[in-house]
Design a protein around this motif. Sequence first.
Motif, mmCIF file in Angstrom:
data_model
loop_
_atom_site.group_PDB
_atom_site.id
_atom_site.type_symbol
_atom_site.label_atom_id
_atom_site.label_comp_id
_atom_site.label_asym_id
_atom_site.label_seq_id
_atom_site.Cartn_x
_atom_site.Cartn_y
_atom_site.Cartn_z
ATOM 1 N N LYS A 175 0.769 -1.204 0.006
ATOM 2 C CA LYS A 175 0.335 -0.320 -0.166
ATOM 3 C C LYS A 175 1.199 0.925 -0.122
ATOM 4 N N VAL A 176 0.448 2.116 -0.962
ATOM 5 C CA VAL A 176 1.578 3.323 -1.069
ATOM 6 C C VAL A 176 0.931 4.329 -0.644
ATOM 7 N N GLU A 177 1.177 5.418 -0.023
ATOM 8 C CA GLU A 177 0.539 6.776 -0.215
ATOM 9 C C GLU A 177 1.870 7.757 -0.716
ATOM 10 N N CYS A 178 1.032 9.189 -1.598
ATOM 11 C CA CYS A 178 1.984 9.245 -1.501
ATOM 12 C C CYS A 178 1.724 11.342 -1.889
ATOM 13 N N GLY A 179 2.953 12.230 -2.480
ATOM 14 C CA GLY A 179 2.028 13.220 -3.030
ATOM 15 C C GLY A 179 2.819 12.994 -4.639
ATOM 16 N N SER A 180 2.786 14.487 -5.472
ATOM 17 C CA SER A 180 2.529 14.607 -6.805
ATOM 18 C C SER A 180 4.119 14.087 -6.690
ATOM 19 N N GLY A 181 3.978 13.136 -8.321
ATOM 20 C CA GLY A 181 4.905 12.948 -9.283
ATOM 21 C C GLY A 181 5.543 11.816 -8.646
ATOM 22 N N THR A 182 5.102 11.296 -7.759
ATOM 23 C CA THR A 182 5.966 9.678 -6.918
ATOM 24 C C THR A 182 4.724 8.283 -8.796
ATOM 25 N N TYR A 183 6.732 8.258 -8.537
ATOM 26 C CA TYR A 183 6.354 6.487 -8.496
ATOM 27 C C TYR A 183 6.615 5.465 -8.453
ATOM 28 N N VAL A 184 5.406 4.954 -8.770
ATOM 29 C CA VAL A 184 5.496 3.166 -7.598
ATOM 30 C C VAL A 184 5.980 2.670 -8.601
ATOM 31 N N ARG A 185 6.357 2.691 -9.825
ATOM 32 C CA ARG A 185 7.456 1.568 -10.264
ATOM 33 C C ARG A 185 8.982 1.818 -10.282
ATOM 34 N N SER A 186 8.999 2.973 -9.949
ATOM 35 C CA SER A 186 10.720 3.374 -9.300
ATOM 36 C C SER A 186 10.398 3.021 -7.519
#
Length: 325
Positions: free
Chosen positions: A173-184
């Motif tokens: 589970k990921v919560e992130c700000g703008s511009g974040t790549y989950v693939r990275s």
Amino acid sequence: MSKKPRTVFRALDGILLFDKPLGLSSNQALQQVRHLFRAEKAGHTGSLDPLATGLLPLCFGEATKIAGLLLGSSKAYETTAVLGVTTDTDDADGVPLLERLVPELDDAAIEAALAPLRGPIRQRAPIYSALKQGGEPLYAKARRGEAIEAPERDVVVHALELIERDGPRLRLKVECGSGTYVRSLVRDLGETLGCGAHVASLRRLWVAPFTQPRMFTLDELQALAGQGEGALDACLLPIEAGLAAFPRVELDSEAARRLGYGQSVSCDAGEDGLVAVFSDAGHCLGLGQRQDGHRLLPQRLFRWATQSGPIEHREKAEQTSDRSS
């Protein structure tokens, strides 16, 4: 063979919380939905890869004026990472590059690898991404086989948690700000664990301010289209639902008229910055910029800001305001 009838578009304002299906690009999804609604103007709020599913807010008409604000909002995802194989796209759609043995891992080892990926971090984008260099997306250069140095940028990962393990597959589970790549994030996690990794599935759960979204699938919308445009239009949120995170400023009719003509007006005291502007009758006029604590300048106003507001907009706002989330 008879030709398919040409779509006759109409003026339409609102936000649709669309559940993008697997296999469609964001633009392909947008165009299909736009034709269902016959919307003259439409845009999405940030691309999802064809591999990804889930929430893709679509903006129609005047709502396209705030699409950029939603693009910069926090987001949440659920992803499945497969350890042991890296690909050129960092996901299952890519060509495998390297296969490595997955070491014996316990939850503590995985947590130790996740920890450095939380908070403010420096992240290198995938080479197959929509980021542009020299005015061209990186993926276009990558498809031509050009050598690419993907850029790094600062992003914020608010939460990154292991939900479930099944052999080499990790559900996160990921919560992130703008511009974040989950693939990275998955790629870097795999390298930290020493075996590599790629994204096998990705689902966007929410985009602020729509943190508990009622999403509509393409199948649902196609079924509703058969019931008439009223059934489709009932799926739309009013534009102001996208401005829920901004402070609200109400103006009387004279101040609203002056703001609509590009003049600054006085407003209730508060912090400087962007605010959602409403008339004293409750109609959303757009965005304003508060300066010096009590001065309001027009920033991005909707077309009805100098009018009383179209009847259909007022009615839709009243009917659907309770569905914003």
